[in-house]
Design an enzyme around this catalytic site. Structure first.
Site, PDB file in Angstrom:
ATOM      1  CG  ASP A  37      -2.022   0.982   1.188  1.00 27.82           C
ATOM      2  OD1 ASP A  37      -2.236   1.567   0.116  1.00 27.82           O
ATOM      3  OD2 ASP A  37      -2.684   1.182   2.219  1.00 27.82           O
ATOM      4  NE  ARG A  66       0.749   1.329   4.273  1.00 31.33           N
ATOM      5  CZ  ARG A  66      -0.024   2.168   4.950  1.00 31.33           C
ATOM      6  NH1 ARG A  66       0.496   3.018   5.819  1.00 31.33           N
ATOM      7  NH2 ARG A  66      -1.323   2.173   4.762  1.00 31.33           N
ATOM      8  NE  ARG A  73      -5.492   7.214   1.253  1.00 34.18           N
ATOM      9  CZ  ARG A  73      -6.264   6.179   1.608  1.00 34.18           C
ATOM     10  NH1 ARG A  73      -7.226   6.338   2.509  1.00 34.18           N
ATOM     11  NH2 ARG A  73      -6.071   4.996   1.051  1.00 34.18           N
ATOM     12  CE  LYS A 101      -5.399   3.078  -2.427  1.00 35.34           C
ATOM     13  NZ  LYS A 101      -4.514   2.476  -1.421  1.00 35.34           N
ATOM     14  CG  HIS A 102     -10.605   3.084  -1.927  1.00 35.29           C
ATOM     15  ND1 HIS A 102     -10.003   4.332  -1.888  1.00 35.29           N
ATOM     16  CD2 HIS A 102      -9.816   2.275  -1.160  1.00 35.29           C
ATOM     17  CE1 HIS A 102      -8.930   4.293  -1.118  1.00 35.29           C
ATOM     18  NE2 HIS A 102      -8.792   3.051  -0.656  1.00 35.29           N
ATOM     19  CG  HIS A 144      -9.703   2.120   7.892  1.00 36.00           C
ATOM     20  ND1 HIS A 144      -9.653   3.124   6.949  1.00 36.00           N
ATOM     21  CD2 HIS A 144      -8.724   1.240   7.543  1.00 36.00           C
ATOM     22  CE1 HIS A 144      -8.687   2.864   6.082  1.00 36.00           C
ATOM     23  NE2 HIS A 144      -8.120   1.740   6.414  1.00 36.00           N
ATOM     24  CG  ASP A 196      -9.997  -1.120   1.399  1.00 40.82           C
ATOM     25  OD1 ASP A 196      -8.862  -1.424   1.790  1.00 40.82           O
ATOM     26  OD2 ASP A 196     -10.440   0.054   1.459  1.00 40.82           O
TER      27      ASP A 196
END
Length: 558
Positions: free
Chosen positions: A75, A83, A145, A175-176, A188, A260
């Site tokens: 990701d 990351r 984002r 995405k998404h 989340h 996801d």
């Protein structure tokens, strides 16, 4: 070639093949290697798995020693979601900065260079880019984002990003789907709902995904959102109407569909991860992302057994599971054979080419006219940095030495180039760069899970490099303004905010500080939705490390 463990039947292998699990640590645990031998075909990486590029390359080589065609996913959006550089901040600005510049060649070059770095480390699938249109300013999880709030802008930059990333041999996962931009809830934590009419979705949410499909995106990630105009009963990840009828049927997409993270509360708290996984595959998903939160062998076993059990009970057609597994293997074959074009870090000209260490030009007095490309109030786009010239290759060495080889031309730090170009400056008059170390007040909101709280952000570290002695502190909540003034003392104040428009306490803090210290510099590192204020207002359009560096250069006059 990979040799699968004997005794693993086809159904079990297919059930393992559609999983994309995570794991703890910087080396592969024994259970993961065993599962690769049994049929697991993908692995997901997170910040906890990465200590350095060298370590990451060693880790991916370890995985491939067990299964040479494994898909290694990450990701890595760049910008706020990183990351690879989770402990330092990203070398690349995120989508919102690229959208603010609105140069598709730059976006393509940034994505290509990011892809090159991933490929060098053995990563061949990136859960990026975000193609969400950030149409809701209150969105707590997308924000910077996204490339912006204009569907056409988001569409062209999504396509450029997909093209750039895949030119480096790394599969893009757009995405998404069908679009997470018009939400005020973070999936989340709960199940968001988008109540837009189908006609609005067609011209807003779906436009960037059409562009990504036309650009050849190898994967698409579904969103855990409820869109009643498309399916009143199921979130997109679990919806046959959305994944099969819309994405496969109307949009003509035939690549890999990845969910996801299945353990996110939007699914886990409503369906549970086992049942959610079965419904997702039945609805048309081909791979199940899991492991951001649940990262152990028991989770893999639970999901594998749920899929096998669903086939044996007749709830999940075996041919649907086999089709999904084959799409995973097809992407693995593409990744193994993907042609790789040249690196974006090669010499460049135009489109803001610059050496990392090259001199940067700054506006003498930030303009208050104009507006940013996403409709935000920030203005005064920073000019491109100059390109540092290479030494003269015709310079001769002393007679007793061989002629020195011609030095390589300056190499472009494309991430820093993009971050510098994304700055929008607004001031109330001439701004004189600081020569004395300031006090930097970081107004810190609660981080969403996608971004995390491990990654440093702000301008203090970079200002400390340029103006040694710079001091900093973090503040939050009521009374923060008085605390900032007390901590700063007589120093010049730099206040760093992130989405001021979403946090009333940030706005109140700025009110207090600016009333007492009108010479305060304000740096907005989120979406610049609030009116700019301060002696100088810098909108960076993201909180990546390079965004902080670009802002610090302006403040210090570098």
């Amino acid at each position: 070639m990979t040799t699968l463990a004997s005794g693993t039947d086809t159904l079990t292998r297919d059930a393992l093949t559609v999983l994309q699990p995570g794991f703890p640590g910087t080396t592969a645990p024994d259970w993961l290697l065993r599962r690769l031998g049994e049929g697991l075909a993908s692995v997901g990486l997170f910040g906890r798995n990465i200590a350095s590029p060298e370590q990451l390359a060693s880790l991916t080589a370890q995985l491939r020693s067990e299964r040479d065609d494994v898909l290694v996913a990450i990701d890595e959006e760049g910008g706020d979601v990183t990351r690879l550089e989770v402990r330092t901040g990203s070398s690349f600005p995120g989508n919102h900065a690229l959208g603010a510049v609105d140069d598709v060649d730059l976006t393509r070059a940034v994505a290509q260079e990011l892809g090159r770095r991933l490929a060098e480390c053995g990563v061949n699938l990136n859960w990026a880019p975000s193609a969400d249109v950030n149409s809701n300013p209150a969105n707590p999880v997308i924000g910077v984002r996204s490339f912006g709030a204009d569907p056409e802008l988001v569409a062209r930059h999504t396509a450029a990003y997909v093209t750039g990333l895949q030119s480096a041999g790394v599969a893009a996962c757009t995405k998404h789907f069908p679009g997470h931009g018009d939400t005020a809830v973070d999936s989340h934590h709960a199940l968001p709902r988008i109540d837009a009419e189908a006609s609005v979705l067609e011209h807003r949410e779906l436009l960037p995904f059409r562009a990504a499909i036309a650009a050849g995106t190898r994967a698409v990630m579904s969103a855990h959102i409820l869109v009643p105009s498309l399916d009143p009963d199921h979130p997109a990840t679990l919806s046959l109407r959305i994944l099969t009828d819309l994405l496969r049927g109307r949009l003509g997409y035939d690549g890999l569909i990845v969910t996801d993270a299945i353990e996110m509360q939007a699914i886990a708290a409503t369906y549970g991860i086992e049942r959610g996984s079965v419904i997702a595959i039945a609805a048309g998903a081909d791979a199940l992302c899991v492991g951001g939160g649940l990262a152990d062998d028991e989770t893999v076993r639970r999901l594998r057994d749920a899929l096998v059990g669903a086939v044996r009970s007749g709830e999940l057609p075996e041919e649907r599971l086999a089709e999904a597994a084959e799409r995973v293997r097809e992407l693995a074959r593409w990744a193994a054979l993907a042609p790789v074009s040249g690196s974006a870090s090669a010499p460049a000209s135009g489109a803001g080419a610059a050496s990392e260490a090259g001199p940067a030009s700054h506006p003498g007095s930030p303009s208050e006219a104009g507006s940013a490309s996403d409709g935000s109030p920030a203005s005064g786009r920073r000019p491109d940095a100059d390109t540092r010239s290479a030494p003269d290759p015709h310079t001769h060495s002393p007679a007793d030495q061989k002629p020195a080889p011609a030095p390589e031309p300056a190499r472009v730090d494309i991430g820093l180039v993009a971050a510098r170009r994304a700055l929008a400056l607004t001031g109330t008059g001439d701004f004189t760069p600081l020569t004395e170390p300031p006090y930097v007040a970081l107004l810190t909101p609660v981080a969403n899970i996608a971004v995390g709280d491990e990654t440093p952000w702000g301008v203090a570290a970079e200002l400390g490099r340029l103006l040694p002695g710079t001091e900093t502190g973090g503040f939050g909540g009521e009374g923060a303004g008085s605390a900032v003034l007390k901590a700063a003392g007589a120093r010049r104040v730099v206040v760093v905010v992130r989405d001021e428009h979403r946090h009333p306490w940030m706005a109140a803090t700025l009110d207090t500080v600016l009333a007492a210290r009108p010479d305060t510099i304000v740096v907005e590192m989120g979406v610049p939705q609030a009116p700019p204020r301060g002696a100088l207002h810098i909108a960076t359009h993201g909180a990546a490390r390079v965004c902080g560096r670009a802002a610090a250069e302006v403040i210090a006059g570098e």
